[in-house]
Scaffold this active site. Structure first.
Site, short mmCIF file in Angstrom:
data_model
loop_
_atom_site.label_atom_id
_atom_site.label_comp_id
_atom_site.label_asym_id
_atom_site.label_seq_id
_atom_site.Cartn_x
_atom_site.Cartn_y
_atom_site.Cartn_z
N ASP A 1 0.80 -1.23 0.00
CA ASP A 1 0.00 0.00 0.00
C ASP A 1 0.83 1.27 0.00
OD1 ASP A 1 -2.40 -1.24 -0.21
OD2 ASP A 1 -2.87 -1.19 1.92
N TYR B 1 -9.96 -0.11 2.73
CA TYR B 1 -9.48 -0.13 4.11
C TYR B 1 -9.13 1.26 4.62
CZ TYR B 1 -8.98 -4.67 6.21
OH TYR B 1 -9.24 -5.84 6.85
CU LIG Z 1 -7.83 -6.88 7.35
#
Ligand SMILES: [Cu+2]
Ligand SMILES: *[C@@H]1O[C@H](CO)[C@@H](O)[C@H](O)[C@H]1NC(C)=O
Ligand SMILES: *[C@@H]1O[C@H](CO)[C@@H](O)[C@H](O)[C@H]1NC(C)=O
Length: 678
Positions: free
Chosen positions: A325, A413
């Site tokens: 990420d 997320y």
């Molecule tokens: Cu997770």
């Protein structure tokens, strides 16, 4: 009820008055701290300088990364010893894409010139820009085969949104700069990630900005919209508990000061920077020693170097989902504006951040950071003495700490990243995982129907939350009381009592081992009881103990992929939980500088194969905090924050408890105009 409302609005007004005064203003005693992030005008200058050297309008030059090329440590430290002196020249590292090549360009902002410009010929590609990802997600809407697939499924094209996925590397010899697109259905919900159009994958060539491969392999039901929305306005009874708010009021105002980007609070001082890739960067964190009457250095520079998120479904649609990420999507680029009174408490001060868009122009990100004092009702230290006859002694100090927060939302997320400074000398690192799970659509509606490994948990009808990990690797360049440090493993070892000198048969004691080289400092936690300490072997306490800072790790979470698996080769920096390397300015990114489709040849694991000497040297501690995530039904439709963290804690750094003489606030809260309160 009325009174309450009036009180609430008075409170709001007061808080507003109180905090509007203390809102960050970028007035600084120095024009630039050498570690300040690039300013909007500097981004513009970089853009102008680089564009000038590629003047042809036919050049489709994109800026994949622009960030501060920080001066050498020695330069920064000598400037720091005399901040009135001229700060070192400002430089920017620029990575561009131009004619299907990555260029690494060093720009000197003081001389307005290009210092070096070289083509990168190694494996991997630079950070993906937001702009190219947005452009890629627009492509399916006009792509005929995709439109046909939507018609075949009776889906409305305008309700389809697509999202970008880095493709990883799986041993292929040649690679192109591509991204995969997966698409979702937003009809009836804003929670698009819970309505995947499973079976459809598009591959986009980013240099050509066109769809180069298309797969529509099967049809499974799109999971239903019902129950997926998380907006308060969409919820229906029965409701959950009603929580009472509470205000934290500071009649004397915040206890911290921000000068430029240097924050001072209680006994701490540090610099807060921002990078489009790393997000927050804390530098030059020093703590005041009440006995020495001086600031002592603790951390030269710290930031999240990489975040590795491999999913555990090996099927055609899912195997490649092994994200980095930070290096692929940019933790800083993924930062979101924090909401006052919600993301951060009422006493928080907010700071903006800037990065450069793909065309090089500066982008302002409002409220990227919040800084606040946390008084959470915790105890800093206490003791009740009941042993003295006819007397009860009770001493308590309340814990107050300073938190620097950023939230990065990488697609589905949300990562809540906290740096928490404690008056006791500890730095606590908080990681909160929340947001929406990445789910796979399937035909299953009950676990009774499942006869195979579904690589996850059935969360609701037709929806599997796929197993995965999150590994956050922190770069921690500790300079404990000076630059030259050593890494000591204080192993707790069981010792047998061999003679009859004691009724006991065993005890544990400390067997210390100082790491001489990098191999000595590769630690897999949990195998051995040890305290891991970075000490300054050149400084001792009055009593002769080495001054140090100890790593208090988070829960032990070791990677479970095979070491020879492609994602794990790329993520080999997680093979050990702790590594120590000698400081080297170019070794910053644990997964390499070019992480998208990297092949693992520029990772921390590779650098440290040189097994360099690390004793009594300027060293960097790398620590990975991990989470194995087995999704559960409570994670649906949005996940209650799963928190983890670790701590750097002084150990024999101070002569005694540094917060013994901490003075509590003497002022009590008085509410003007509130004397008639019932
Ligand atoms: Cu997770
Ligand atoms: C630049 O981009 C445009 C539009 O995407 C394209 O038509 C053109 O061929 C590109 N030029 C170069 C030199 O790659
Ligand atoms: C710093 O690290 C890079 C990458 O590992 C390496 O190429 C370079 O030689 C190192 N520099 C020094 C002075 O060791």
């Amino acid at each position: 009820m009325k009174i309450e409302l009036a009180m609430a609005s008075t409170l709001k007004l007061m808080l507003f008055l109180l905090f509007s005064i203390y809102t960050f203003s970028p007035v600084s005693s120095h024009e630039h701290h050498p570690l300040d992030s690039l300013t909007p005008s500097e981004f513009t200058l970089v853009r102008t300088i680089v564009k000038k050297s590629y003047p042809s309008p036919n050049h489709n030059l994109t800026f994949q990364y622009i960030g501060l090329d920080e001066p050498d440590k020695s330069t920064v430290l000598s400037w720091l010893s005399n901040p009135a002196s001229k700060p070192p020249p400002r430089r920017a590292l620029v990575i561009t894409r131009l004619e299907k090549q990555s260029h690494e360009i060093m720009v000197d902002l003081s001389t307005r010139s290009i210092v070096s410009d070289k083509v990168y010929n190694g494996h991997g590609y630079p950070l993906l820009t937001s702009d190219e990802q947005v452009a890629a997600t627009e492509l399916p809407k006009t792509y005929k085969p995709f439109i046909e697939s939507m018609n075949k499924r009776s889906l409305i094209l305008s309700d389809v949104v697509c999202s970008t996925y880095s493709v990883g590397w799986f041993g292929e010899v040649k690679s192109k700069r591509v991204l995969k697109l997966l698409c979702f259905y937003t009809d009836g919900t804003v929670n698009l990630y819970l309505r995947p159009l499973e079976g459809i994958t598009l591959v986009v060539d980013l240099d050509e900005m066109k769809i180069v491969e298309y797969y529509d392999r099967f049809i499974v039901p799109v999971p239903k919209a019902e129950g997926t929305d998380y907006r308060a306005s969409k919820q229906t009874p029965p409701f959950g508990p009603r929580l009472h708010g509470a205000a934290f009021v500071q009649p004397e105002g915040p206890g911290f000061k921000i000068d430029g980007h240097t924050v001072s609070w209680a006994n701490w001082v540090f610099h807060l920077g921002f990078d489009v890739r790393a997000g927050p960067i804390i530098s030059l964190a020093s703590i005041h020693d009440p006995e020495k009457q001086a600031y002592r250095r603790v951390l030269y520079r710290g930031f999240i170097s990489e975040l590795f998120v491999p999913y555990m479904d090996p099927s055609e649609e899912w195997y490649y989902k092994t994200f980095f990420d930070s290096g692929e999507f940019g933790f800083g680029q993924s930062a979101v504006s924090l909401e006052p009174y919600a993301d951060c408490p009422s006493n928080a001060v907010f700071l903006d951040a800037y990065y450069a868009a793909a065309d090089g122009t500066p982008v302002k990100m409002p409220n990227t950071f919040c800084i606040f004092e946390r008084y959470g009702g915790d105890i800093m230290w206490r003791h009740t003495e009941l042993g003295i006859p006819h007397e009860v002694i009770r001493e308590v100090r309340s814990e107050v700490s300073l938190v620097v927060r950023m939230v990065a939302t990488v697609g589905n997320y949300d990562y809540v990243l906290d740096w928490q400074f404690m008056p006791s000398g500890s730095i606590k690192f908080g990681v909160g995982l929340t947001g929406v799970l990445e789910v796979k659509a399937a035909t299953y509606t009950h676990t009774d129907e499942i006869k195979e490994d579904i690589h996850g948990t059935l969360l609701t009808e037709n929806t599997i939350g796929v197993y995965h990990d999150h590994f956050l690797t922190y770069y921690l360049d500790l300079d404990v009381d000076g630059k030259d440090n050593s890494f000591v493993k204080n192993n707790l070892e069981t010792t047998r009592v061999k003679d009859r000198s004691s009724p006991r048969k065993s005890y544990w004691t400390i067997v210390s081992e100082t790491a001489k080289t990098e191999f000595d400092a590769r630690i897999q936690l949990g195998l051995k009881a040890s305290e891991l300490v970075v000490v300054n072997p050149n400084k001792k306490t009055r009593l002769g103990n080495n001054v140090g800072y100890r790593l208090i790790p988070g829960p032990v979470t070791h990677p479970l992929l095979s070491y020879d698996d492609y994602p794990q080769i790329r993520g080999a920096f997680t093979n050990n939980d702790v590594w120590v390397t000698p400081y080297n300015k170019s070794e910053k990114w644990a997964g390499g500088l070019y992480v998208d489709q990297s092949r693992g040849d520029d990772t921390l694991a590779v650098w440290s194969l040189r097994n360099r000497k690390i004793e009594n040297k300027d060293i960097v501690l790398w620590y990975t905090i991990g989470f194995h995530h087995v999704p559960c039904q409570e994670d649906f439709p949005v996940m209650p924050t799963l928190s983890g963290g670790f701590e750097l804690r002084p150990t024999n750094f101070f002569e005694s408890n540094p917060v013994l003489k901490t003075r509590s606030t003497t002022s009590h809260v008085h509410w003007p105009n509130c004397t008639t309160r019932p």
